[in-house]
Design an enzyme around this catalytic site. Structure first.
Site, PDB file in Angstrom:
ATOM      1  N   GLU A 114      -0.723 -10.650 -16.791  1.00 49.09           N
ATOM      2  CA  GLU A 114       0.660 -10.622 -17.315  1.00 49.09           C
ATOM      3  C   GLU A 114       0.705 -10.335 -18.814  1.00 49.09           C
ATOM      4  OE1 GLU A 114      -0.988 -13.271 -16.303  1.00 49.09           O
ATOM      5  OE2 GLU A 114      -0.498 -15.081 -17.446  1.00 49.09           O
ATOM      6  N   GLY A 127      13.318 -13.321 -32.460  1.00 47.63           N
ATOM      7  CA  GLY A 127      12.114 -12.608 -32.025  1.00 47.63           C
ATOM      8  C   GLY A 127      12.455 -11.268 -31.385  1.00 47.63           C
ATOM      9  N   ARG A 163     -11.387 -22.902 -18.512  1.00 48.46           N
ATOM     10  CA  ARG A 163     -12.656 -23.620 -18.687  1.00 48.46           C
ATOM     11  C   ARG A 163     -13.450 -23.692 -17.385  1.00 48.46           C
ATOM     12  NH1 ARG A 163     -12.128 -26.302 -23.619  1.00 48.46           N
ATOM     13  NH2 ARG A 163      -9.978 -26.863 -24.063  1.00 48.46           N
ATOM     14  N   CYS A 214      -5.368 -17.207 -12.462  1.00 48.59           N
ATOM     15  CA  CYS A 214      -6.110 -18.264 -13.168  1.00 48.59           C
ATOM     16  C   CYS A 214      -6.176 -19.548 -12.353  1.00 48.59           C
ATOM     17  CB  CYS A 214      -5.546 -18.484 -14.565  1.00 48.59           C
ATOM     18  SG  CYS A 214      -6.831 -19.115 -15.666  1.00 48.59           S
ATOM     19  N   GLY A 231      -4.099 -20.424 -10.258  1.00 49.77           N
ATOM     20  CA  GLY A 231      -3.690 -19.955  -8.933  1.00 49.77           C
ATOM     21  C   GLY A 231      -4.879 -19.379  -8.177  1.00 49.77           C
ATOM     22  N   GLN A 265      -7.998 -20.150  -8.680  1.00 51.61           N
ATOM     23  CA  GLN A 265      -8.894 -21.263  -8.333  1.00 51.61           C
ATOM     24  C   GLN A 265      -8.369 -22.014  -7.108  1.00 51.61           C
ATOM     25  OE1 GLN A 265      -9.097 -23.434 -12.055  1.00 51.61           O
ATOM     26  NE2 GLN A 265     -10.222 -21.804 -13.103  1.00 51.61           N
ATOM     27  N   HIS A 307      -5.641 -13.133 -16.928  1.00 54.57           N
ATOM     28  CA  HIS A 307      -4.169 -13.120 -16.985  1.00 54.57           C
ATOM     29  C   HIS A 307      -3.637 -11.692 -17.150  1.00 54.57           C
ATOM     30  CE1 HIS A 307      -3.548 -17.492 -17.364  1.00 54.57           C
ATOM     31  NE2 HIS A 307      -4.769 -17.457 -17.852  1.00 54.57           N
TER      32      HIS A 307
END
Ligand code: GLN
Length: 543
Positions: free
Chosen positions: A518, A18, A471, A390, A392, A394, A516
């Site tokens: 990142e 990759g 979600r 995310c 984190g 919450q 996100h």
């Protein structure tokens, strides 16, 4: 006309195919060519979304919301581009569409077979990317190792594509990456595994044009000669890919090895490069980036509190975002991986006592949640800079509700369906969904930032776009009470119903985001929230 470069792997997985693909793309792009990349994943999943990170590393999310293999993250970062779901072809996607076509009667009267129906579908998907993007070059990275049952139809399809394009190697070349091990007893670079994997390729009807040998050190002249002789490629087409200190060095290493010039010559790209002269960026900025990256003048340590810490690949995009900040701030960033479950133990504070900042990434499921809550609490009380993402984000809300609002049972309904204080709750649009694949709130959406907040200051604009994958969300029933007590929601969705960024003003740096950041960080353009986080740590440490 689009030209293709197919990258295969031999001997074993994990050779950095990759990175070779991304690096070659970067090099060709620096000559002004338009380049895109496709990743072929020979697994039966339709996408990476339903896979546990332990299985396959981080799930990367594209702008269009497709959940893909982490290699696409590297393509986006190296090529500074945005890919789409079409750029990830999996066996699941291919078989699904062939079976759907069979059911709809498209092959009426025919026996549906791997050759030609599956292989045609694979090449139809490749041509679609060519037509949609009109790229000069498409890199196609074949996941898996030559010889695997799973990858056989894809290799056969690329053999056919090569034939279709006229096999003078101007329109499609094959690059084979292999392992060149050194046996410690003899100290000699061994070419036999390479020879065998090339034989394997030949048996399928593919002749490699370039061979990239992964090894600890550069390949010796004699090793290159031997590979050239036994594998029937010119010596200049044997390229060393020795261990690098960091992935951003790889394009320069490959370029030094003559890979770019060989590809240009082999594919007859001289003319088009001449035409694209205006777009050529060269590698100057990349080299400057690398220079800053490699010469840090200070050092910080960030705890990454996760639940897949045993597998480094699980947090690739976070690591890369921090690497981009490292170059931007010339600061060495040590990441201390902490399993969130370990923070549930009595002495958890010791684990955090030597870190300068705390990063809490996303995640799913109950395991380790209380450890994450403890980490947030530690950061909030001790003025430790924290960025939570995310899950984190919450968890930061849950911690606040428990310890500031005093709701001991505050929770997310993901972890406790019966709590009386579900400060994080199922998104209304998620109710009634019973299929797990590709059904979360996914992909890029706009976020509005409130003027006068830290978020606004960091991004410097009112409206931003970031990628999502979740979600659950902040329950609006508790929003006012939370804000009245000092946690501000400074970024929201357009309709103001979805909380996207939180911050605590009375703190050196306490920020969280439902999205996100990142995924969109790039070598020369670090994600704004990450950069602000790292700068805050540096500043705090300086005090
Ligand atoms: N499990 C949480 C949700 O679904 C967080 C997801 C994540 O961190 N990506 O909302």
């Amino acid at each position: 006309m689009t030209k293709f470069i197919v990258i295969t792997g031999g001997v074993l997985s994990g050779l950095g195919k990759g990175i070779v693909t991304s690096s070659l793309g970067k090099l060709l792009k620096s000559h002004g060519l338009s380049v895109t990349a496709i990743k072929v994943d020979p697994y039966l999943n339709c996408d990476a979304g339903t896979m546990n990170p332990f299985e396959h590393g981080e799930v990367f999310v594209l702008r269009d919301g497709t959940e893909v293999d982490l290699d696409l993250g590297n393509y986006e970062r190296f090529l500074d581009t945005e890919l789409t779901g079409d750029d990830n072809i999996t066996t699941g996607k291919v078989y699904r569409s062939v079976i759907e076509k069979e059911r709809s009667g498209e092959y009426l009267g025919k026996t549906v077979q791997i050759i030609p129906h599956i292989t045609d579908e694979i090449n139809r998907r490749i041509w679609k990317v060519a037509d949609d993007t009109n790229s000069d070059i498409i890199l196609i990275e074949m996941g898996g190792t030559v010889g695997d049952i799973e990858s056989a139809p894809f290799l056969e399809a690329s053999r056919q594509l090569h034939m279709e394009l006229g096999d003078d190697s101007k329109n499609l070349i094959f690059i084979h990456t292999t392992l060149v091990p050194v046996l410690s007893v003899v100290g000699e670079q061994k070419t036999k595994p390479t020879q065998h994997s090339v034989q394997e390729l030949r048996a399928i009807g593919i002749e490699p044009d370039i061979i990239v040998g992964r090894s600890d050190n550069k390949l010796d002249k004699s090793t290159k000669k031997k590979i050239s002789l036994f594998c029937d490629v010119p010596v200049e087409a044997v390229v060393s890919s020795p261990n690098a200190n960091n992935i951003y060095q790889v394009p320069l290493i490959l370029d030094d090895e003559g890979m770019t010039s060989y590809v240009i010559k082999k594919m007859g790209l001289e003319e088009i490069i001449q035409e694209r002269k205006e777009q050529a960026t060269g590698m100057v900025e990349w080299k400057e980036f690398l220079e800053s990256y490699e010469n840090p003048t200070s050092e910080i340590t960030i705890a990454l509190v996760g639940k897949y810490c045993d597998l480094k690949d699980a947090y690739t995009s976070h690591e890369e975002a921090l690497n981009h900040c490292r170059a931007a701030t010339k600061t060495k960033i040590n990441i201390k991986y902490i399993e969130s479950e370990d923070l549930e133990k009595e002495d958890h504070k010791n684990l955090l006592s030597d870190v300068d900042g705390i990063l809490i990434p996303g995640g799913f499921g109950t395991r380790g949640i209380n450890g994450k809550i403890n980490a947030v609490n530690y950061a909030r009380i001790n003025d430790i800079p924290i960025l939570s993402i995310c899950l984190g984000f919450q968890v930061s809300v849950i911690e606040f509700a428990r310890n500031v609002l005093g709701y001991e049972d505050a929770n997310s309904s993901e972890f406790d369906e019966r709590t009386e204080h579900p400060v994080i709750d199922f998104m209304p649009m998620q109710r009634g969904i019973d299929m797990m694949g590709g059904t979360m709130r996914l992909g890029a959406e706009k976020v509005l930032l409130d003027e006068g907040t830290r978020a606004f200051e960091i991004y410097g604009e009112e409206e931003i776009e970031e990628r999502h994958r979740h979600r659950y969300e902040v329950n609006l029933d508790f929003k006012e009470e939370i804000e009245e007590n000092g946690m501000v929601f400074s970024g929201k969705s357009h309709n103001q119903k979805r909380m996207e960024i939180l911050e605590i003003t009375e703190h050196p740096f306490f920020m969280g985001c439902q999205f996100h950041p990142e995924f969109c960080s790039r070598p020369m353009k670090p994600a704004p929230l990450f950069l602000a986080f790292v700068k805050a740590i540096i500043e705090q440490k300086g005090k």
